[in-house]
Design an enzyme around this catalytic site. Structure first.
Site, PDB file in Angstrom:
ATOM      1  CB  SER A   1     -13.790  -5.414  -5.694  1.00 23.89           C
ATOM      2  OG  SER A   1     -12.458  -5.541  -5.256  1.00 23.89           O
TER       3      SER A   1
ATOM      4  CE  LYS B   1     -18.071  -7.039  -3.936  1.00 26.85           C
ATOM      5  NZ  LYS B   1     -19.300  -6.287  -3.680  1.00 26.85           N
TER       6      LYS B   1
ATOM      7  CE1 TYR C   1     -15.528  -8.443  -1.557  1.00 20.99           C
ATOM      8  CE2 TYR C   1     -13.245  -8.311  -2.292  1.00 20.99           C
ATOM      9  CZ  TYR C   1     -14.465  -7.705  -2.059  1.00 20.99           C
ATOM     10  OH  TYR C   1     -14.614  -6.372  -2.327  1.00 20.99           O
TER      11      TYR C   1
HETATM   12  C1  UD1 Z   1      -8.337  -6.272  -1.067  1.00 20.56           C
HETATM   13  C2  UD1 Z   1      -8.899  -6.267  -2.447  1.00 20.56           C
HETATM   14  C3  UD1 Z   1      -9.857  -5.141  -2.636  1.00 20.56           C
HETATM   15  C4  UD1 Z   1     -10.904  -5.164  -1.552  1.00 20.56           C
HETATM   16  C5  UD1 Z   1     -10.219  -5.113  -0.219  1.00 20.56           C
HETATM   17  C6  UD1 Z   1     -11.266  -5.221   0.859  1.00 20.56           C
HETATM   18  C7  UD1 Z   1      -7.360  -7.171  -4.111  1.00 20.56           C
HETATM   19  C8  UD1 Z   1      -6.288  -6.857  -5.084  1.00 20.56           C
HETATM   20  N1  UD1 Z   1      -7.843  -6.114  -3.432  1.00 20.56           N
HETATM   21  O1  UD1 Z   1      -7.501  -5.188  -0.955  1.00 20.56           O
HETATM   22  O2  UD1 Z   1     -10.490  -5.252  -3.877  1.00 20.56           O
HETATM   23  O3  UD1 Z   1     -11.779  -4.093  -1.687  1.00 20.56           O
HETATM   24  O4  UD1 Z   1      -9.335  -6.203  -0.097  1.00 20.56           O
HETATM   25  O5  UD1 Z   1     -10.847  -5.902   1.967  1.00 20.56           O
HETATM   26  O6  UD1 Z   1      -7.788  -8.283  -3.967  1.00 20.56           O
HETATM   27  N2  UD1 Z   1      -1.075  -4.702   4.674  1.00 20.56           N
HETATM   28  C9  UD1 Z   1      -0.056  -4.824   5.608  1.00 20.56           C
HETATM   29  N3  UD1 Z   1      -0.403  -4.943   6.922  1.00 20.56           N
HETATM   30  C10 UD1 Z   1      -1.701  -4.919   7.359  1.00 20.56           C
HETATM   31  C11 UD1 Z   1      -2.734  -4.787   6.386  1.00 20.56           C
HETATM   32  C12 UD1 Z   1      -2.379  -4.690   5.054  1.00 20.56           C
HETATM   33  O7  UD1 Z   1       1.125  -4.831   5.267  1.00 20.56           O
HETATM   34  O8  UD1 Z   1      -1.949  -5.034   8.561  1.00 20.56           O
HETATM   35  C13 UD1 Z   1      -0.728  -4.582   3.254  1.00 20.56           C
HETATM   36  C14 UD1 Z   1      -1.219  -5.758   2.424  1.00 20.56           C
HETATM   37  O9  UD1 Z   1      -0.254  -6.772   2.380  1.00 20.56           O
HETATM   38  C15 UD1 Z   1      -1.441  -5.088   1.067  1.00 20.56           C
HETATM   39  C16 UD1 Z   1      -1.785  -3.636   1.395  1.00 20.56           C
HETATM   40  O10 UD1 Z   1      -1.375  -3.445   2.747  1.00 20.56           O
HETATM   41  O11 UD1 Z   1      -0.265  -5.094   0.335  1.00 20.56           O
HETATM   42  C17 UD1 Z   1      -3.261  -3.338   1.277  1.00 20.56           C
HETATM   43  O12 UD1 Z   1      -3.989  -4.323   2.001  1.00 20.56           O
HETATM   44  P1  UD1 Z   1      -5.553  -4.182   2.275  1.00 20.56           P
HETATM   45  O13 UD1 Z   1      -5.867  -2.827   2.803  1.00 20.56           O
HETATM   46  O14 UD1 Z   1      -5.967  -5.365   3.086  1.00 20.56           O
HETATM   47  O15 UD1 Z   1      -6.229  -4.233   0.848  1.00 20.56           O
HETATM   48  P2  UD1 Z   1      -6.048  -5.283  -0.352  1.00 20.56           P
HETATM   49  O16 UD1 Z   1      -5.749  -6.623   0.148  1.00 20.56           O
HETATM   50  O17 UD1 Z   1      -5.178  -4.666  -1.377  1.00 20.56           O
END
Ligand code: UD1
Length: 345
Positions: free
Chosen positions: A124, A152, A148
């Protein structure tokens, strides 16, 4: 090739098995069904027109894994089994070391003993932590910030060390960016019980009316619109990446390689929200919340190595990602949970 896929009933696993079958490979799946769904084998068969077997097995069982590999005569292993929730790993690190590393050790030991020479591992972009320079190349510093991410990286390290001790071994670790979307049939996708952790499943549950509003974690980042930036990539492209990696393992190069799977384009959370509004044609009420702990401000891939070394490039558009994710959400809701949980493999 005769391929063993661990985590075959999961989100990435089920799509990967479909692509492997389409490419003419023989597949045996294995899953403990803790996150993967029992209906996966039937759904994969429906989509691909080919029967597939998913064996129920906890990979921490050394005798069970050994027995499977002793008779399987596998040319390659695609190792996808594991847990992937950043927040959950912070709350319960033992779970992550147990389920991610604890499952890998019996598998790699059995692979050594039974002469499996090719491994594709599901890593990842989380191994890069909060990168200083963008886009992220495979040579960017490795600095995970969560349990996590450490699991990895630890598995990557183990595979890299194994390639030194076992020179015939050829390994590719695929560092996925943010997989989203679903199979266009609406039969395969990511099942999320309760409140999702990840962006797209959450937005889709709000669009479908299952959750009241979307919480935007931070609108005050130093980015163009103040929300975080990620590299979202269609799960079918990710699945094709596994086939490309597997087939590249045949190219005579030996050893450990890491390869980014991303589009190379960063998209902000607000941009994703707008794309989902367009794809679903639904109102998505949004509330701004404080930043989520541990979130990187911005991360997106340099996908050049994937193009050069395994001939892979993401093809699906953002519109397709959102439309396919939505189609799956609507289809799964229509079918009802009972049917999607049915034991059928
Ligand atoms: C993270 C990991 C990724 C992993 C994934 C699995 C990093 C950089 N990435 O992704 O490798 O495969 O988790 O869980 O560590 N968001 C909101 N509201 C929400 C949910 C998310 O605003 O309810 C925003 C988050 O702040 C983020 C973006 O959406 O900026 C993506 O979030 P998410 O889908 O959880 O993935 P990552 O955290 O990027």
């Amino acid at each position: 090739m005769n391929v063993l896929v661990t985590g075959a009933a999961g989100y990435i696993g089920s799509h990967t098995v479909v692509e492997l079958l389409a490419a003419g490979h023989t597949v045996t799946g294995v899953d403990d069904f803790s996150l993967g769904k029992r209906c996966a084998a039937e759904r994969i068969s429906a989509v691909s027109g080919q029967a597939v077997r998913i064996v129920e097995l906890d990979l921490r069982s050394t005798p069970g894994v050994d027995a499977l590999l002793a008779v399987g005569n596998f040319d390659a292993i695609i190792h996808l089994a594991g847990r992937k929730f950043v927040g959950e790993s912070v709350d319960d690190p033992v779970l992550y070391f147990d389920r991610n590393i604890g499952t890998s050790i019996p598998l790699f030991r059995a692979a050594q003993q039974h002469g499996v020479r090719k491994i594709v591992f599901s890593s990842s972009c989380t191994v890069y932590g909060n990168p200083e320079h963008l886009p992220v190349t495979e040579e960017s510093p490795l600095a995970p910030v969560t349990p996590y991410g450490f699991t990895k990286l630890a598995i990557e390290q183990l595979l890299s060390d194994l390639c030194v001790s076992t020179p015939e071994l050829d390994v590719i670790a695929l560092r996925y960016f943010n997989p989203i979307g679903a199979h266009p049939s609406g039969l395969l996708g990511e099942y999320v019980d309760g409140k999702p952790n990840n962006l797209l499943p959450y937005i889709m549950k709000v669009a479908s009316g299952e959750l009241p509003y979307f919480s935007l974690f931070g609108d005050d980042y130093d980015t163009e619109d103040g929300s975080c930036v990620r590299d979202y990539v269609h799960v079918e492209d990710i699945a094709r990446g596994h086939v490309a990696a597997l087939e590249a393992l045949d190219d005579g190069r030996r050893g450990f390689r890491a390869i980014n799977l991303g589009t190379g384009t960063g998209r902000s959370v607000l941009e994703m929200l707008e794309a989902c509004r367009n794809a679903t044609q639904h109102h998505i009420p949004t509330q701004v919340h404080p930043r989520r702990d541990g979130d990187a401000k911005e991360i997106f891939a340099d996908p050049q190595r994937a193009a050069e070394e395994i001939g892979w490039k993401a093809e699906r558009t953002l519109k397709e990602m959102c439309q396919d994710h939505w189609h799956f959400t609507v289809s799964a809701t229509k079918r009802g949970r009972k049917k999607d949980e049915a034991i059928s493999n």
